[in-house]
Design a protein around this motif. Sequence first.
Motif, short mmCIF file in Angstrom:
data_model
loop_
_atom_site.label_atom_id
_atom_site.label_comp_id
_atom_site.label_asym_id
_atom_site.label_seq_id
_atom_site.Cartn_x
_atom_site.Cartn_y
_atom_site.Cartn_z
N ASP A 196 0.81 -1.22 0.00
CA ASP A 196 0.00 0.00 0.00
C ASP A 196 0.85 1.27 0.00
O ASP A 196 0.40 2.32 -0.45
CB ASP A 196 -0.92 0.02 1.22
N VAL A 197 2.08 1.17 0.53
CA VAL A 197 2.91 2.35 0.70
C VAL A 197 3.45 2.83 -0.64
O VAL A 197 3.87 2.03 -1.49
CB VAL A 197 4.09 2.03 1.66
N ALA A 198 3.44 4.15 -0.82
CA ALA A 198 3.99 4.77 -2.04
C ALA A 198 5.38 5.29 -1.74
O ALA A 198 5.56 6.14 -0.86
CB ALA A 198 3.08 5.91 -2.50
N GLN A 199 6.38 4.80 -2.46
CA GLN A 199 7.76 5.23 -2.26
C GLN A 199 8.11 6.34 -3.26
O GLN A 199 7.89 6.19 -4.46
CB GLN A 199 8.73 4.06 -2.41
N ALA A 200 8.65 7.44 -2.75
CA ALA A 200 9.03 8.56 -3.62
C ALA A 200 10.14 8.14 -4.57
O ALA A 200 11.02 7.34 -4.21
CB ALA A 200 9.48 9.75 -2.78
N SER A 209 10.17 -3.87 3.02
CA SER A 209 9.08 -4.33 3.87
C SER A 209 8.67 -3.20 4.80
O SER A 209 9.52 -2.52 5.38
CB SER A 209 9.52 -5.55 4.70
N VAL A 210 7.36 -2.96 4.93
CA VAL A 210 6.83 -1.93 5.82
C VAL A 210 5.68 -2.53 6.62
O VAL A 210 4.73 -3.08 6.05
CB VAL A 210 6.33 -0.69 5.04
N LYS A 211 5.77 -2.45 7.94
CA LYS A 211 4.71 -2.94 8.82
C LYS A 211 4.33 -1.83 9.79
O LYS A 211 5.20 -1.07 10.24
CB LYS A 211 5.17 -4.17 9.59
N SER A 212 3.06 -1.73 10.11
CA SER A 212 2.59 -0.72 11.06
C SER A 212 1.97 -1.40 12.28
O SER A 212 1.41 -2.50 12.17
CB SER A 212 1.58 0.22 10.40
N GLY A 299 4.72 7.35 1.42
CA GLY A 299 3.36 7.86 1.51
C GLY A 299 2.34 6.76 1.75
O GLY A 299 2.64 5.57 1.60
N ASN A 300 1.12 7.16 2.16
CA ASN A 300 0.01 6.24 2.35
C ASN A 300 0.29 5.17 3.41
O ASN A 300 -0.07 4.02 3.27
CB ASN A 300 -0.38 5.56 1.03
#
Length: 304
Positions: A196-200, A209-212, A299-300
């Motif tokens: 889901d994350v938007a990388q610039a 990998s991105v976890k919240s 982002g996001n």
Amino acid sequence: MSSSFFVVFLGLLLASGASVAQPEASASSPSARRIELTPDDGLSAPEIAISTGLSTILVFDSDMTHDEVELEGRDRFELVDVGRTTLRLVPSSHVTAGEKFRLIVRFRDGAAPGRASFLLRVHPAKAEPLIEVYRGKRTIETYQQEARELRAELMRYQGEIARLVAEQDAPGGLAGLVSSGALDEHGVTGRVVTKDVAQAAGNALEATSVKSYRSAKGVAVEIQLVVKAGALPWVANGATLRGKAGAELKVLRLWQQGPIPVGEFGLVVVEADAPSVAAQGAFSLKLWEAAGPRVITLGNVTFP
């Protein structure tokens, strides 16, 4: 490592406060910075933080000479709006962190000082939103307002000190989470948000990998990063989490596993103070290093 391990790891991090990199103080306070000029201040140049896409407004207590505002690198600002007593600046994406631009403003009335000079320094993610510049005597109301703001700032620091002392006295592990109020009956919830994350496009590193995560009192983002080929090792120095409306979450801790060498993976965790209502919606996460222009923008970013 399994996802369940990281849920426990993040929970322990929220309680322990362990970190190898401490973020800069939050700049989300709406209070204005005040600069007072004296007759011999014409050559001094206070430094002001600016950042790409963020607005900085200077408000003067005297009329400016509209056509004699000098801004170094003016073509690299997407907005330079000069009013009678106000100047609004928005840097474009063509500026880089650490750059400095000289700003000179001249006044109409001929009184001393006849001009004011400022040094605009580009920050990777933060800008001073409002600067009040005084040439003459200030009214008692402005001093009273400043005293109120200083008292509020003192109370904030006292609360922060009390929180840190309480954390030091708290037990470790799950007992620490319970005693601090960070753990409720829902525990610590996590979510994988990599897709889901938007990388610039200009990111210095790639997030693989991105976890919240969310606890009863705050949120955290766990990012696995890899340094692109040909770049130097990278260490995070500061972070911001900004919502779509521009409001920032208060970053409490920035933890990094260690310097990330070229071609290798490294783990970075950003923890922020956020009740459930404040952490709703999508956020933009920015990370930057201490010396150098390399910035990571994701982002996001959403939370469970």
